[in-house]
Write an enzyme that holds these catalytic residues in place. Structure first.
Site, PDB file in Angstrom:
ATOM      1  N   LYS A  53      -0.722  -0.377  -2.752  1.00 44.41           N
ATOM      2  CA  LYS A  53       0.556   0.237  -2.385  1.00 44.41           C
ATOM      3  C   LYS A  53       0.331   1.638  -1.823  1.00 44.41           C
ATOM      4  O   LYS A  53       0.972   2.039  -0.849  1.00 44.41           O
ATOM      5  CB  LYS A  53       1.483   0.274  -3.606  1.00 44.41           C
ATOM      6  CG  LYS A  53       1.994  -1.111  -3.978  1.00 44.41           C
ATOM      7  CD  LYS A  53       2.650  -1.163  -5.357  1.00 44.41           C
ATOM      8  CE  LYS A  53       2.983  -2.620  -5.691  1.00 44.41           C
ATOM      9  NZ  LYS A  53       3.477  -2.811  -7.070  1.00 44.41           N
ATOM     10  N   GLN A  97       4.566   0.420 -12.421  1.00 42.41           N
ATOM     11  CA  GLN A  97       3.794  -0.826 -12.318  1.00 42.41           C
ATOM     12  C   GLN A  97       3.879  -1.588 -13.640  1.00 42.41           C
ATOM     13  O   GLN A  97       3.578  -1.055 -14.707  1.00 42.41           O
ATOM     14  CB  GLN A  97       2.332  -0.496 -11.968  1.00 42.41           C
ATOM     15  CG  GLN A  97       1.463  -1.708 -11.720  1.00 42.41           C
ATOM     16  CD  GLN A  97       1.889  -2.509 -10.483  1.00 42.41           C
ATOM     17  OE1 GLN A  97       2.225  -1.957  -9.449  1.00 42.41           O
ATOM     18  NE2 GLN A  97       1.876  -3.831 -10.616  1.00 42.41           N
ATOM     19  N   ASP A 120      11.975  -0.836  -6.439  1.00 42.39           N
ATOM     20  CA  ASP A 120      11.539  -2.177  -6.846  1.00 42.39           C
ATOM     21  C   ASP A 120      12.728  -3.119  -7.042  1.00 42.39           C
ATOM     22  O   ASP A 120      12.553  -4.321  -7.190  1.00 42.39           O
ATOM     23  CB  ASP A 120      10.763  -2.095  -8.172  1.00 42.39           C
ATOM     24  CG  ASP A 120       9.284  -2.398  -8.004  1.00 42.39           C
ATOM     25  OD1 ASP A 120       8.929  -2.953  -6.950  1.00 42.39           O
ATOM     26  OD2 ASP A 120       8.513  -2.076  -8.924  1.00 42.39           O
TER      27      ASP A 120
END
Ligand code: NDP
Length: 288
Positions: A53, A97, A120
């Protein structure tokens, strides 16, 4: 023989579009979009996703800061980190994450992220907006699938989309997206308790496999000419490879390809799209 949908190519086109938009944004004197990535512990897979990412962000001109914490960080300390990032005007998007260590409640951490920075699309407010069709961030993997369909000119309006898998990150948000006005699919969602799953799958014009079981979807489950989207990422042992394994999807690719109309490979199908959508979301966070 099915046409292969090239996720790497489509994702690279999207990254290029984001790069142009970032350039246009910064050329007016504004700072570059900024993504804060929170990584807890030393899980190699998580660390590798986070590196991917960060690299993809840098390539399109998005600044990303990876904040790494020891596995022993407490839930309270991590909540304080998220609060600090929420308040930081130089941070546009926040990504934690997952999975987090067992002593930390994932939901509590996700719920603490400001919905304006929830790139997200995991926060309940983001999920709610998605389900009632309001504008907001796109859930990365499902939105990546929709982009693959759009850019491959697959008709979704009135199509029967059968999704195998009902997770909060793939199956459910994808069902919401496919139902949206403008996409207009008729959606069936299957899971481990579904009766007669092969017969349902055979009705699909668009069949999406998001199960996490290698080669679950066999040729007899696919209608001739259907579009088959394989989300699964599974390791199967392969002594011929140096690392001892290879990655395969949830679809028996070799058996299904002669029957399907379009099919995504693994790797190189849905996977690259996930990061491309995250970059789109970070740009959106900085510009709206
Ligand atoms: P989950 O494990 O959260 O969900 C799996 C789903 O499959 C569940 O709904 C489960 O049903 C269903 N399922 C399991 N076994 C069966 C069965 N025998 N018959 C029917 N349904 C079944 O997985 P995720 O959604 O997180 O991920 C799915 C796959 O996609 C994984 O391989 C993952 O690695 C991959 N993935 C890939 C991404 C990418 O970027 N390409 C991103 C995210 C995931 P039930 O709910 O009843 O248990």
């Amino acid at each position: 023989m099915a046409h292969i949908i090239d996720g790497r190519l489509i994702a690279s086109q999207i990254r290029q579009e984001v790069k142009q938009a970032v350039l246009a944004h910064t050329s007016t004197g504004r700072r570059a979009p900024n993504l804060a990535v929170v990584l807890v512990g030393e899980d190699p897979a998580s660390a590798s996703y986070v590196r991917g990412k960060a690299k993809a962000s840098a390539e399109v001109g998005i600044e990303s800061d990876t904040l790494t914490f020891a596995e022993t960080i407490s839930e309270g300390e991590l909540l304080a980190v998220v609060k600090r990032l929420n308040a930081d005007h130089n941070v546009d998007g926040i990504l934690v994450q997952l999975p987090l260590p067992a002593h930390i409640d994932d939901t509590r951490i996700i719920n603490a992220i400001s919905p304006e920075k929830d790139v997200d699309c995991f926060h309940p407010a983001s999920v709610g907006r998605l389900s009632i069709g309001l504008d907001g961030y796109a859930p990365a993997t499902p939105a990546g699938i929709v982009l693959l369909l759009e850019r491959s000119n697959i008709e979704t309006s009135g199509a029967h989309c059968v999704i195998i898998g009902r997770s909060n990150i793939v199956g459910k948000p994808l069902a919401n997206l496919m139902l949206r006005k403008g996409i207009d699919a008729t959606v069936t969602v299957c899971h481990s308790r579904t009766r007669g799953l092969p017969a349902l799958a055979r009705q699909a014009d668009i069949l999406v496999a998001a199960i996490g079981r290698a080669h679950f979807v066999t040729a007899d489950m696919v209608k001739p000419g259907a579009t088959v989207i394989d989300v699964g990422i599974n390791r199967v042992s392969d002594p011929s490879r140096e690392r001892g394994y290879r990655l395969v999807g949830d679809v028996d690719f070799d058996a299904v390809r002669p029957i399907a109309g379009h099919i995504t490979p693994v790797p190189g199908g849905v996977g690259p799209m996930t990061i491309a959508v995250l970059l789109q979301n970070t740009l959106k966070a900085a510009t709206t």
